[in-house]
Design an enzyme around this catalytic site. Sequence first.
Site, mmCIF file in Angstrom:
data_model
loop_
_atom_site.group_PDB
_atom_site.id
_atom_site.type_symbol
_atom_site.label_atom_id
_atom_site.label_comp_id
_atom_site.label_asym_id
_atom_site.label_seq_id
_atom_site.Cartn_x
_atom_site.Cartn_y
_atom_site.Cartn_z
ATOM 1 N N ASP A 45 0.844 -1.203 0.000
ATOM 2 C CA ASP A 45 0.000 0.000 0.000
ATOM 3 C C ASP A 45 0.879 1.253 0.000
ATOM 4 O O ASP A 45 0.375 2.376 -0.066
ATOM 5 C CB ASP A 45 -1.036 -0.016 1.133
ATOM 6 C CG ASP A 45 -0.435 -0.111 2.509
ATOM 7 O OD1 ASP A 45 0.807 -0.134 2.625
ATOM 8 O OD2 ASP A 45 -1.212 -0.168 3.500
ATOM 9 N N SER A 46 2.197 1.056 0.008
ATOM 10 C CA SER A 46 3.131 2.160 -0.252
ATOM 11 C C SER A 46 2.812 2.818 -1.595
ATOM 12 O O SER A 46 3.262 3.934 -1.861
ATOM 13 C CB SER A 46 4.576 1.647 -0.253
ATOM 14 O OG SER A 46 4.704 0.537 -1.124
ATOM 15 N N ASP A 84 -0.899 -6.364 -0.193
ATOM 16 C CA ASP A 84 -1.276 -5.698 1.061
ATOM 17 C C ASP A 84 -2.784 -5.551 1.198
ATOM 18 O O ASP A 84 -3.464 -5.151 0.250
ATOM 19 C CB ASP A 84 -0.684 -4.281 1.071
ATOM 20 C CG ASP A 84 0.500 -4.141 1.986
ATOM 21 O OD1 ASP A 84 0.716 -5.028 2.828
ATOM 22 O OD2 ASP A 84 1.214 -3.126 1.854
ATOM 23 N N LYS A 112 -1.052 -9.509 3.154
ATOM 24 C CA LYS A 112 -0.304 -8.985 4.310
ATOM 25 C C LYS A 112 -1.200 -8.062 5.130
ATOM 26 O O LYS A 112 -1.906 -7.213 4.574
ATOM 27 C CB LYS A 112 0.946 -8.244 3.836
ATOM 28 C CG LYS A 112 1.734 -7.587 4.982
ATOM 29 C CD LYS A 112 3.145 -7.238 4.597
ATOM 30 C CE LYS A 112 3.305 -5.951 3.820
ATOM 31 N NZ LYS A 112 2.839 -4.732 4.511
ATOM 32 N N GLU A 114 -1.280 -5.529 8.740
ATOM 33 C CA GLU A 114 -0.477 -4.823 9.737
ATOM 34 C C GLU A 114 -1.107 -4.969 11.115
ATOM 35 O O GLU A 114 -2.300 -4.676 11.270
ATOM 36 C CB GLU A 114 -0.384 -3.331 9.390
ATOM 37 C CG GLU A 114 0.353 -3.064 8.094
ATOM 38 C CD GLU A 114 0.538 -1.576 7.815
ATOM 39 O OE1 GLU A 114 0.209 -0.739 8.693
ATOM 40 O OE2 GLU A 114 1.016 -1.256 6.714
ATOM 41 N N GLU A 181 9.389 -3.812 10.278
ATOM 42 C CA GLU A 181 9.795 -2.518 9.706
ATOM 43 C C GLU A 181 10.308 -1.568 10.784
ATOM 44 O O GLU A 181 9.640 -1.346 11.810
ATOM 45 C CB GLU A 181 8.584 -1.891 8.976
ATOM 46 C CG GLU A 181 8.907 -0.555 8.343
ATOM 47 C CD GLU A 181 7.884 -0.099 7.311
ATOM 48 O OE1 GLU A 181 6.957 -0.878 6.972
ATOM 49 O OE2 GLU A 181 8.007 1.045 6.844
HETATM 50 O O1 KIV Z 1 3.516 -1.068 1.611
HETATM 51 C C1 KIV Z 1 4.665 -1.483 1.514
HETATM 52 O O2 KIV Z 1 5.372 -1.262 0.519
HETATM 53 C C2 KIV Z 1 5.207 -2.245 2.622
HETATM 54 C C3 KIV Z 1 6.696 -2.434 2.660
HETATM 55 C C4 KIV Z 1 7.317 -1.195 3.146
HETATM 56 C C5 KIV Z 1 7.102 -3.606 3.463
HETATM 57 O O3 KIV Z 1 4.486 -2.680 3.480
#
Ligand code: KIV
Length: 264
Positions: A45-46, A84, A112, A114, A181
């Site tokens: 989600d970056s 994500d 993934k 969080e 992280e």
């Molecule tokens: O969203 C993302 O790119 C991430 C990485 C920083 C691990 O979660």
Amino acid sequence: MKKVTTSSLLKMKQEGQKITALTAYDASFAKLFDEQGIDLLLIGDSLGMVLQGCDDTLAVSIDDIAYHTRSVRKGTKRAFVVADMPFMSYSTPEQTYQNAAKLMAAGASMVKLEGGEWLMETITGLNQRGVPVCGHLGLTPQSVHVFGGFKVQGRDDLQAELLLEHAIKLAQAGIQLLVLECVPVDLAAKISEQVKIPVIGIGAGPKTDGQILVMHDMFGISANYMPKFSKNYLEESGDMRLAVKQFIDEVRQGAFPSELHSFN
Ligand code: KIV
């Protein structure tokens, strides 16, 4: 060419082989990374920050991630593809299952999430329905406003102890991978030793089982700023393929991250 799977990632940890990972958001870069031998691609989600130009990841939607996952899947032959679950997309069981199903249908092989211990039931429920899960602890960007900024986590003893406990609980619940992280080197080393699943670090020092970087940081082209834990691999070679190859080689040899890219 053998496809990377949850089993081969686990074997890499057990045999002490470092796992290499990058974020990817489209088919062309996914193909380039895959051809250089990257083990894992994350549709992070970056993308809210590096593609959409936002200050954080909070506005990213499940449809954004699904769209980019479809593209990445098309460019990938060997690497393991993780997507994500964005902010507030896994708040209730029903919502979680529907959203995870969208990402798996788009081509993800794992999702993934969080957060810590409070996700245990969610993780077990996803596993029971055929969805492998990657955890994410430490500086979890979806909680940036709780943390009061993008700050290193786990620096005091109590916080460090809590993070270790969360990692153990998430592993017990069934995660098959953990992203850690921005935590101090020693804490990341301790967590990586104590859990049996592979731990992929970002700003977590050299002693995790693998390393991930946001692709724009690795190329040194992020719109906002360059995090201390990242390295501009394009600077030296000026060639994208060589830059990725160098990142992979340095992670495998334990040369990246150095002390310069780590926190104490
Ligand atoms: O969203 C993302 O790119 C991430 C990485 C920083 C691990 O979660």
